[in-house]
Write a protein that holds these residues in place. Structure first.
Motif, PDB file in Angstrom:
ATOM      1  N   HIS A  18      24.965  -6.937 -14.071  1.00  9.35           N
ATOM      2  CA  HIS A  18      25.421  -8.113 -14.826  1.00  9.35           C
ATOM      3  C   HIS A  18      26.896  -7.981 -15.168  1.00  9.35           C
ATOM      4  N   ALA A  19      27.613  -9.102 -15.156  1.00 13.52           N
ATOM      5  CA  ALA A  19      29.016  -9.149 -15.574  1.00 13.52           C
ATOM      6  C   ALA A  19      29.104  -9.925 -16.886  1.00 13.52           C
ATOM      7  N   PRO A  20      29.269  -9.261 -18.022  1.00 13.88           N
ATOM      8  CA  PRO A  20      29.227  -9.950 -19.317  1.00 13.88           C
ATOM      9  C   PRO A  20      30.276 -11.043 -19.487  1.00 13.88           C
ATOM     10  N   ALA A  21      31.427 -10.897 -18.821  1.00 14.17           N
ATOM     11  CA  ALA A  21      32.495 -11.875 -19.006  1.00 14.17           C
ATOM     12  C   ALA A  21      32.399 -13.058 -18.049  1.00 14.17           C
ATOM     13  N   ARG A  22      31.473 -13.006 -17.112  1.00 14.39           N
ATOM     14  CA  ARG A  22      31.358 -14.080 -16.117  1.00 14.39           C
ATOM     15  C   ARG A  22      30.369 -15.125 -16.614  1.00 14.39           C
ATOM     16  N   GLU A  23      30.783 -16.386 -16.648  1.00 16.10           N
ATOM     17  CA  GLU A  23      29.938 -17.460 -17.167  1.00 16.10           C
ATOM     18  C   GLU A  23      29.376 -18.356 -16.070  1.00 16.10           C
ATOM     19  N   LEU A  24      30.146 -18.581 -15.005  1.00 16.15           N
ATOM     20  CA  LEU A  24      29.730 -19.469 -13.921  1.00 16.15           C
ATOM     21  C   LEU A  24      29.481 -18.657 -12.664  1.00 16.15           C
ATOM     22  N   PHE A  25      28.570 -19.132 -11.815  1.00 16.22           N
ATOM     23  CA  PHE A  25      28.265 -18.436 -10.573  1.00 16.22           C
ATOM     24  C   PHE A  25      29.509 -18.353  -9.702  1.00 16.22           C
ATOM     25  N   GLU A  26      29.784 -17.155  -9.184  1.00 20.08           N
ATOM     26  CA  GLU A  26      30.986 -16.880  -8.411  1.00 20.08           C
ATOM     27  C   GLU A  26      31.012 -17.708  -7.131  1.00 20.08           C
ATOM     28  N   GLY A  27      32.181 -18.304  -6.869  1.00 24.05           N
ATOM     29  CA  GLY A  27      32.372 -19.063  -5.650  1.00 24.05           C
ATOM     30  C   GLY A  27      31.988 -20.518  -5.742  1.00 24.05           C
TER      31      GLY A  27
ATOM     32  N   ARG B 129       0.817  -1.219   0.000  1.00 22.02           N
ATOM     33  CA  ARG B 129       0.000   0.000   0.000  1.00 22.02           C
ATOM     34  C   ARG B 129       0.854   1.274   0.000  1.00 22.02           C
ATOM     35  N   VAL B 130       2.163   1.099   0.056  1.00 24.76           N
ATOM     36  CA  VAL B 130       3.063   2.252  -0.009  1.00 24.76           C
ATOM     37  C   VAL B 130       2.997   2.846  -1.414  1.00 24.76           C
ATOM     38  N   GLU B 131       2.836   4.151  -1.500  1.00 20.60           N
ATOM     39  CA  GLU B 131       2.690   4.807  -2.796  1.00 20.60           C
ATOM     40  C   GLU B 131       4.010   5.226  -3.427  1.00 20.60           C
ATOM     41  N   VAL B 132       5.085   5.260  -2.644  1.00 25.02           N
ATOM     42  CA  VAL B 132       6.383   5.656  -3.190  1.00 25.02           C
ATOM     43  C   VAL B 132       6.875   4.570  -4.152  1.00 25.02           C
ATOM     44  N   PRO B 133       7.256   4.920  -5.391  1.00 23.67           N
ATOM     45  CA  PRO B 133       7.787   3.919  -6.332  1.00 23.67           C
ATOM     46  C   PRO B 133       9.051   3.271  -5.785  1.00 23.67           C
ATOM     47  N   ARG B 134       9.164   1.952  -5.987  1.00 25.28           N
ATOM     48  CA  ARG B 134      10.331   1.207  -5.525  1.00 25.28           C
ATOM     49  C   ARG B 134      11.041   0.524  -6.692  1.00 25.28           C
ATOM     50  N   VAL B 135      12.369   0.578  -6.682  1.00 26.92           N
ATOM     51  CA  VAL B 135      13.193  -0.090  -7.687  1.00 26.92           C
ATOM     52  C   VAL B 135      14.112  -1.064  -6.972  1.00 26.92           C
ATOM     53  N   ALA B 136      14.056  -2.322  -7.365  1.00 30.47           N
ATOM     54  CA  ALA B 136      14.953  -3.338  -6.822  1.00 30.47           C
ATOM     55  C   ALA B 136      16.211  -3.390  -7.675  1.00 30.47           C
ATOM     56  N   VAL B 137      17.368  -3.292  -7.039  1.00 27.23           N
ATOM     57  CA  VAL B 137      18.637  -3.416  -7.754  1.00 27.23           C
ATOM     58  C   VAL B 137      19.102  -4.861  -7.586  1.00 27.23           C
ATOM     59  N   LEU B 138      18.808  -5.671  -8.581  1.00 29.19           N
ATOM     60  CA  LEU B 138      19.090  -7.098  -8.546  1.00 29.19           C
ATOM     61  C   LEU B 138      20.320  -7.407  -9.392  1.00 29.19           C
ATOM     62  N   GLY B 139      20.786  -8.663  -9.334  1.00 30.56           N
ATOM     63  CA  GLY B 139      21.945  -9.060 -10.121  1.00 30.56           C
ATOM     64  C   GLY B 139      21.765 -10.442 -10.706  1.00 30.56           C
ATOM     65  N   THR B 140      22.537 -10.733 -11.737  1.00 26.82           N
ATOM     66  CA  THR B 140      22.531 -12.079 -12.304  1.00 26.82           C
ATOM     67  C   THR B 140      23.453 -13.016 -11.526  1.00 26.82           C
TER      68      THR B 140
END
Length: 356
Positions: A267-276, A152-163
């Motif tokens: 996103h990291a374009p040069a990364r192919e496998l999940f880190e760690g 019900r919060v009216e303030v727009p929210r942006v999630a900063v997600l990653g691949t």
């Protein structure tokens, strides 16, 4: 900013796992940084090591030389590395123990709690040093369950997600908040990791120390508190890990529980496998498929992409940015080069008119 600190980076300041230190060096920070302790980079400026910008933060090889050069004891030693698995190497533990015996407090963002280390706790009791375990879980009585109020919060929210994890989601969110404020958009950030607390951010919680049943409720409380108290035009929410990271899938909460209708994808374009977990062979999904997942199945809008240039030189990163921009028809930023400015117009439109 009144309390002083030395960062402990244990030879890892130049690595991605030095991200806690990187965040405090770039700022903001709740501490006044007197320097860093890192034998690999001793003699250099910490800002220059992180991004080529000297910031007057000297690096010392060890604690003794730091105290001698500074002529004072800092209030705190801050563990500046997110060691894989959340465990502190023994050489770092011994450095912490040395500091505690000298009466210097320690701020620790690892899962390994100093307050539960009998030797360190006893040394702290004897010297009067303070121990702060940022990832110490809340008591059950202080946890909140989700109520739906966030929707019900009216303030727009942006999630900063990653691949993937360790891409710079918090750094990107920080840059974007600053870019939006320069445009006159009152912007707040909700942190979800230990570095956000160390930076002195006002709203948030440490997601990976929160029992799963209460993650949505703690996130909701942070968003609602931010909206009520700060009354911003836009809220950016820091993501953790990645939607499809098999060792720690995370991110759906920010869309479903916090009501984020906009997403910036890192996103990291040069990364192919999940880190760690490269040995598992688990591959990072394509950027296009991640955009489709977010938009078709979660119902949020990907407003733009921020790139991590790991493994690429400046020309290669710029080429990747232009290619991705053409492929997904979204603006693309290289935050360490452009401070997120290419994404600012899309976020401003979103803040003023919502996801549509």
């Amino acid at each position: 900013m009144s309390e002083t600190a030395l960062l402990l980076t244990a030879g890892r300041l130049g690595e991605i796992h030095g991200k806690t230190a990187h965040g405090l060096i770039r700022g903001p920070s709740r501490f006044h940084l007197l320097g860093a302790i890192d034998p690999i980079f001793a003699g250099r400026d910490a800002g220059e090591v992180v991004d080529g910008r000297p910031r007057g933060i000297p690096i010392f090889p060890d604690l003794g030389s730091a105290l001698e050069a500074l002529g004072q004891h800092p209030d705190w030693l801050v563990v500046g590395v997110a060691f894989h698995g959340g465990r502190m190497p023994e050489e770092v533990r011994q450095l912490v123990l040395d500091g505690v015996r000298r009466g210097i407090g320690v701020v620790n963002g690892l899962h390994q709690l100093l307050s539960e280390d009998s030797e360190i706790a006893a040394a702290a009791a004897a010297s009067g040093a303070r121990l702060v375990d940022v990832r110490k879980p809340k008591r059950f009585e202080g946890l909140r369950f989700w109520t739906g109020e966030a929707l019900r919060v009216e303030v727009p929210r942006v999630a900063v997600l990653g691949t993937d994890c360790a891409l710079g989601k918090r750094t990107t969110a920080t840059f974007l908040a600053e870019a939006m404020r320069r445009r006159g958009i009152r912007t707040e950030m909700v942190y979800t990791g230990q570095t956000g607390w160390l930076q002195g951010q006002r709203y948030g919680f440490v997601l990976d120390t929160t029992p799963n049943d209460f993650v949505a409720g703690e996130l909701e409380h942070a968003v609602v508190s931010c909206a009520r108290e700060a009354k911003p035009d836009l809220i950016l929410i820091e993501g953790q890990s990645a939607l499809r990271n098999p060792c720690g899938p995370c991110g759906a909460e920010l869309i479903l529980s916090a009501g984020a209708e906009g997403v910036v994808l890192v996103h990291a374009p040069a990364r192919e496998l999940f880190e760690g977990i490269e040995a598992s062979g688990a591959r990072i999904p394509t950027l296009a498929s991640e955009v489709e997942l977010i938009e078709r199945f979660y119902g949020a809008r990907v407003l733009g992409v921020a790139l991590n240039g790991e493994g690429l030189d400046a020309d290669e990163l710029e080429h990747a940015a232009r290619r991705i921009e053409a492929e997904i028809s979204r603006p693309v930023s290289r935050p360490l080069f452009d401070s997120g400015e290419p994404l600012a117009p899309a976020l401003e439109r979103f803040a003023k008119g919502g996801a549509t």
